[in-house]
Motif scaffolding. Structure first.
Motif, PDB file in Angstrom:
ATOM      1  N   GLU A 102       2.430  16.014  36.476  1.00 59.81           N
ATOM      2  CA  GLU A 102       1.727  14.904  35.846  1.00 59.81           C
ATOM      3  C   GLU A 102       2.518  14.392  34.664  1.00 59.81           C
ATOM      4  O   GLU A 102       3.423  15.063  34.166  1.00 59.81           O
ATOM      5  CB  GLU A 102       0.327  15.323  35.406  1.00 59.81           C
ATOM      6  CG  GLU A 102       0.318  16.417  34.351  1.00 59.81           C
ATOM      7  CD  GLU A 102      -1.078  16.918  34.039  1.00 59.81           C
ATOM      8  OE1 GLU A 102      -1.905  17.026  34.965  1.00 59.81           O
ATOM      9  OE2 GLU A 102      -1.335  17.193  32.861  1.00 59.81           O
TER      10      GLU A 102
ATOM     11  N   GLN B 193      -2.401   7.906  40.442  1.00 61.70           N
ATOM     12  CA  GLN B 193      -3.680   7.673  39.787  1.00 61.70           C
ATOM     13  C   GLN B 193      -3.429   7.660  38.294  1.00 61.70           C
ATOM     14  O   GLN B 193      -2.888   8.611  37.739  1.00 61.70           O
ATOM     15  CB  GLN B 193      -4.704   8.742  40.149  1.00 61.70           C
ATOM     16  CG  GLN B 193      -6.054   8.485  39.480  1.00 61.70           C
ATOM     17  CD  GLN B 193      -7.138   9.360  40.025  1.00 61.70           C
ATOM     18  OE1 GLN B 193      -7.298   9.459  41.239  1.00 61.70           O
ATOM     19  NE2 GLN B 193      -7.904   9.990  39.143  1.00 61.70           N
TER      20      GLN B 193
ATOM     21  N   THR C 233      -9.850   4.121  35.547  1.00 61.26           N
ATOM     22  CA  THR C 233      -9.024   4.827  36.515  1.00 61.26           C
ATOM     23  C   THR C 233      -8.451   3.764  37.428  1.00 61.26           C
ATOM     24  O   THR C 233      -9.174   2.880  37.880  1.00 61.26           O
ATOM     25  CB  THR C 233      -9.835   5.833  37.345  1.00 61.26           C
ATOM     26  OG1 THR C 233     -10.296   6.874  36.475  1.00 61.26           O
ATOM     27  CG2 THR C 233      -8.993   6.449  38.457  1.00 61.26           C
TER      28      THR C 233
ATOM     29  N   LEU D  83      -8.739  13.516  41.601  1.00 65.34           N
ATOM     30  CA  LEU D  83      -7.884  12.517  42.239  1.00 65.34           C
ATOM     31  C   LEU D  83      -8.706  11.776  43.290  1.00 65.34           C
ATOM     32  O   LEU D  83      -9.399  12.396  44.088  1.00 65.34           O
ATOM     33  CB  LEU D  83      -6.671  13.165  42.902  1.00 65.34           C
ATOM     34  CG  LEU D  83      -5.513  13.528  41.987  1.00 65.34           C
ATOM     35  CD1 LEU D  83      -4.417  14.244  42.776  1.00 65.34           C
ATOM     36  CD2 LEU D  83      -4.951  12.315  41.290  1.00 65.34           C
TER      37      LEU D  83
ATOM     38  N   ARG E  15      -0.935  10.942  37.602  1.00 65.15           N
ATOM     39  CA  ARG E  15      -0.705  11.978  38.608  1.00 65.15           C
ATOM     40  C   ARG E  15      -0.550  11.286  39.950  1.00 65.15           C
ATOM     41  O   ARG E  15      -0.855  10.102  40.081  1.00 65.15           O
ATOM     42  CB  ARG E  15      -1.892  12.943  38.674  1.00 65.15           C
ATOM     43  CG  ARG E  15      -2.082  13.708  37.379  1.00 65.15           C
ATOM     44  CD  ARG E  15      -3.375  14.477  37.352  1.00 65.15           C
ATOM     45  NE  ARG E  15      -4.485  13.535  37.282  1.00 65.15           N
ATOM     46  CZ  ARG E  15      -5.717  13.803  37.681  1.00 65.15           C
ATOM     47  NH1 ARG E  15      -6.005  14.983  38.188  1.00 65.15           N
ATOM     48  NH2 ARG E  15      -6.672  12.904  37.579  1.00 65.15           N
TER      49      ARG E  15
ATOM     50  N   LEU F 270      -7.410   9.290  45.588  1.00 69.78           N
ATOM     51  CA  LEU F 270      -6.358   8.513  46.256  1.00 69.78           C
ATOM     52  C   LEU F 270      -6.771   8.220  47.694  1.00 69.78           C
ATOM     53  O   LEU F 270      -7.404   9.053  48.340  1.00 69.78           O
ATOM     54  CB  LEU F 270      -5.043   9.295  46.238  1.00 69.78           C
ATOM     55  CG  LEU F 270      -4.484   9.625  44.857  1.00 69.78           C
ATOM     56  CD1 LEU F 270      -3.276  10.543  44.979  1.00 69.78           C
ATOM     57  CD2 LEU F 270      -4.132   8.354  44.097  1.00 69.78           C
TER      58      LEU F 270
END
Length: 147
Positions: free
Chosen positions: A101, A132, A139, A7, A77, A9
């Motif tokens: 998810e 994400q 991505t 991840l 997610r 983020l």
């Protein structure tokens, strides 16, 4: 290619400003949403609207729109950016705990046009949340505000 990447983020401090994105039209005949493609979230704005509360989770209905140019699988997610809370995913009107998810399979052979899934994003508290979206070769991070 692997869909499950780390991840990535952004972090927003407890009193920081949420960098929620503005909705825009990304295709004729498709409601305004967030994202830069090939996967978009159909929210109509940068804030989730609570449509239901189940088991301590607030649910906001979201449409996941996948452009015809991308036929591969998608993994979505998320997490709260200004706090420690997870973001959950559920089918509409689900009564069980949300999943951590959302997996969307590749387009089926012979299918054409936009792929669409209507889901509920589930969150336990108001705040800034990041999604994400991972595909075969991309991505993308989409940021929303939850009331």
């Amino acid at each position: 290619m692997r869909l499950r990447r780390a991840l990535a983020l952004p972090h927003v401090g407890a009193h920081g400003r949420c960098p929620a994105q503005l909705a825009h039209r990304f295709a004729p005949g498709i409601p305004a949403g967030l994202g830069f493609g090939p996967v978009f979230t159909g929210l109509g704005g940068p804030a989730l609207t609570v449509s239901d509360t189940v088991g301590g989770w607030n649910a906001g209905r979201v449409t996941i729109e996948i452009a015809p140019s991308y036929r591969g699988p998608v993994l979505v997610r998320g997490h709260q950016l200004d706090g420690p809370r997870p973001l959950g995913f559920a089918a509409l009107a689900a009564s069980a705990a949300p999943f951590s998810e959302l997996q969307i399979p590749p387009a089926t052979h012979g299918s054409v046009g936009w792929r669409r899934d209507v889901i509920e994003l589930e969150f336990a508290a108001a705040g800034c949340y990041g999604l994400q979206v991972d595909g075969d070769r991309f991505t993308e991070v989409i940021v929303v505000q939850a009331p």
